[in-house]
Design a protein around this motif. Structure first.
Motif, PDB file in Angstrom:
ATOM      1  N   MET A 190       0.915  -1.599  -0.830  1.00 39.50           N
ATOM      2  CA  MET A 190       0.091  -0.406   0.206  1.00 39.50           C
ATOM      3  C   MET A 190       1.029   0.659  -0.120  1.00 39.50           C
ATOM      4  O   MET A 190       1.493   1.609   1.293  1.00 39.50           O
ATOM      5  N   ASP A 191       1.264   1.985  -0.910  1.00 37.26           N
ATOM      6  CA  ASP A 191       1.546   2.833  -0.925  1.00 37.26           C
ATOM      7  C   ASP A 191       1.086   4.259  -1.138  1.00 37.26           C
ATOM      8  O   ASP A 191       0.200   4.538  -1.872  1.00 37.26           O
ATOM      9  N   LEU A 192       1.667   5.120   0.055  1.00 40.39           N
ATOM     10  CA  LEU A 192       0.859   6.052   0.789  1.00 40.39           C
ATOM     11  C   LEU A 192       1.655   7.427   0.027  1.00 40.39           C
ATOM     12  O   LEU A 192       1.253   8.553   0.680  1.00 40.39           O
ATOM     13  N   SER A 193       2.960   7.607  -0.627  1.00 40.02           N
ATOM     14  CA  SER A 193       4.122   8.026  -0.880  1.00 40.02           C
ATOM     15  C   SER A 193       3.246   9.064  -1.882  1.00 40.02           C
ATOM     16  O   SER A 193       3.990  10.696  -1.893  1.00 40.02           O
ATOM     17  N   ALA A 194       2.180   9.278  -2.638  1.00 39.42           N
ATOM     18  CA  ALA A 194       1.565  10.338  -3.425  1.00 39.42           C
ATOM     19  C   ALA A 194       0.953  10.719  -2.467  1.00 39.42           C
ATOM     20  O   ALA A 194       0.325  12.225  -2.862  1.00 39.42           O
ATOM     21  N   LEU A 195       0.919  10.515  -1.430  1.00 38.37           N
ATOM     22  CA  LEU A 195       0.016  11.731  -0.494  1.00 38.37           C
ATOM     23  C   LEU A 195       0.504  12.809  -0.293  1.00 38.37           C
ATOM     24  O   LEU A 195       2.129  13.320   0.325  1.00 38.37           O
ATOM     25  N   ARG A 196      -0.008  14.207  -0.126  1.00 40.15           N
ATOM     26  CA  ARG A 196       1.012  15.330  -0.004  1.00 40.15           C
ATOM     27  C   ARG A 196       0.969  15.542   1.798  1.00 40.15           C
ATOM     28  O   ARG A 196       1.753  15.883   2.333  1.00 40.15           O
ATOM     29  N   ALA A 197       0.012  15.186   2.070  1.00 37.50           N
ATOM     30  CA  ALA A 197      -0.099  14.980   3.703  1.00 37.50           C
ATOM     31  C   ALA A 197      -0.471  13.307   4.069  1.00 37.50           C
ATOM     32  O   ALA A 197      -1.602  12.878   4.007  1.00 37.50           O
ATOM     33  N   SER A 208       7.822   8.213  13.019  1.00 40.83           N
ATOM     34  CA  SER A 208       8.736   7.929  12.870  1.00 40.83           C
ATOM     35  C   SER A 208       9.319   6.527  14.212  1.00 40.83           C
ATOM     36  O   SER A 208       9.850   5.670  13.613  1.00 40.83           O
ATOM     37  N   LEU A 209       7.915   5.963  14.383  1.00 41.19           N
ATOM     38  CA  LEU A 209       8.183   4.950  14.809  1.00 41.19           C
ATOM     39  C   LEU A 209       7.970   3.364  13.521  1.00 41.19           C
ATOM     40  O   LEU A 209       7.542   2.390  13.740  1.00 41.19           O
ATOM     41  N   GLY A 210       7.852   3.886  12.496  1.00 44.26           N
ATOM     42  CA  GLY A 210       7.595   3.166  11.327  1.00 44.26           C
ATOM     43  C   GLY A 210       6.162   2.856  10.451  1.00 44.26           C
ATOM     44  O   GLY A 210       5.815   2.314   9.441  1.00 44.26           O
ATOM     45  N   ALA A 211       5.292   4.116  10.800  1.00 43.29           N
ATOM     46  CA  ALA A 211       3.961   4.395  10.208  1.00 43.29           C
ATOM     47  C   ALA A 211       4.192   4.603   8.603  1.00 43.29           C
ATOM     48  O   ALA A 211       5.310   5.760   8.636  1.00 43.29           O
ATOM     49  N   VAL A 212       3.450   4.319   7.995  1.00 42.53           N
ATOM     50  CA  VAL A 212       3.510   5.187   6.591  1.00 42.53           C
ATOM     51  C   VAL A 212       2.316   6.334   6.685  1.00 42.53           C
ATOM     52  O   VAL A 212       3.251   6.995   6.090  1.00 42.53           O
TER      53      VAL A 212
END
Length: 345
Positions: free
Chosen positions: A1-8, A225-229
């Motif tokens: 699940m790639d949420l990298s495209a989200l601005r926030a 910082s704890l690893g959540a995306v």
């Protein structure tokens, strides 16, 4: 699940019963986040209409959340439900409503909703209250949807991974509304999302979304910082202009006399965190762990109380960080939740 495209990396949690609306989903998407529609309590036709309405408002991806049905046993649980129904009769009489007879079938139309989401897929389908079954996961994935399962401990995370989930929503005890324990009668643990991220990460490499008590950008940054995306918030959006939160619920959230949250089964039979109002005080001790049958019993009471804006007799779901809530546009809520480092860019 790639949420990298989200601005926030901010997800508006699904909030069944009214708060989640197409307008809220679209506004969160426009602000750079990701929104969910809540399928719980809706008919398949109503869900279809909400999906269509959301698509008319936004071209951005969005998700739908589905309740996994509980295993009910009328022979074993029926007497307890009838006793609780008797407990509620005086309240119903005072409001001029009748309580329904308990229903023990699948009143939430799980199979029909899955068929709808296979035929008319959305970007993501998440599940609350359990794992949907590996066959359901495969059908949704084949239709093009990512599948997320909400978990509250490592064992539930392992079960979701075995069924092929693409990601996990790790829900800590501070979350408002229903705790997504996979067993109705389970006593929820009191672990925070911080503890659960560490526990679940030790048994699964799936992407993790942190939920429960996240109310500002610093807390969101901590979760990442704890690893959540990404972080998922529900309570933070309850007073959003675009939310469908009832007037009674909005009033309750802003009533200074209601000064603490508790976990109660009084309204639905499932453990859920909300403000301790009169209904909780009067009925929590004798509530029974039978969902959604108890939810059906209290629905006329809640509807009648909401109609006259009596926030003492409705479910005032809220997380532990509710006291900072203020009415605002959804875009402002997303901005306040965006991790601090992201806001400095």
């Amino acid at each position: 699940m790639d949420l990298s495209a989200l601005r926030a990396p901010v997800i508006a949690a699904p909030m069944a019963g009214g708060p989640s609306t197409p307008e809220l989903v679209a506004a969160v998407s426009a602000a750079g986040g990701f929104g969910y529609l809540a399928a719980g309590y809706l008919t398949p036709d109503a869900l279809r209409e909400k999906i269509a309405a959301t698509r008319a408002l936004t071209d951005s991806p969005f998700g739908v959340n589905v309740f996994v049905p509980a295993r009910l046993d009328e022979q074993r649980q029926g007497a307890d439900v009838e006793a609780y129904r008797g407990e509620l009769l005086a309240v119903a009489d005072a409001l001029g409503v009748e309580l329904p007879q308990p229903r023990w079938d699948d009143t939430d139309h799980f199979a029909d909703k899955i068929d709808l989401l296979v035929q008319d897929p959305v970007d993501t389908v998440s599940f609350t209250f359990g794992c949907p079954g590996a066959d359901v996961v495969r059908r949704l994935q084949s239709a093009g949807s990512d599948v997320v399962v909400t978990v509250t401990d490592a064992d539930e995370a392992l079960a979701a991974a075995r069924e092929g989930a693409d990601a996990l929503c790790v829900q800590g005890s501070q979350a408002g509304g229903h705790r997504s324990t996979h067993r109705v009668d389970a006593i929820p643990n009191d672990l925070s999302y911080v503890d659960l991220l560490r526990e679940v990460r030790s048994v699964s490499a799936l992407p993790l979304v942190a939920a429960g008590g996240i109310a500002d950008g610093r807390e969101a940054a901590r979760a990442l910082s704890l690893g959540a995306v990404a972080v998922q918030a529900g309570t933070a959006f309850l007073l959003a202009d675009e939310a469908g939160t009832s007037a009674a619920h909005r009033a309750g959230l802003q009533d200074p006399a209601l000064d603490r949250t508790v976990v109660t089964r009084a309204f639905s039979g499932r453990p859920a965190r909300g403000l301790r109002n009169q209904f909780v005080r009067d009925h929590d001790a004798r509530s029974v762990p039978v969902f959604p049958v108890v939810d059906q019993l209290t629905k006329p009471i809640r509807a009648a109380a909401a109609k006259v804006e009596d926030h003492q007799l409705v479910s005032l779901w809220a997380g532990t960080r509710w006291q900072g809530l203020r009415p605002a546009a959804a875009a402002e809520v997303v901005a306040a939740l965006a991790p601090v480092d992201d806001r400095r860019r």
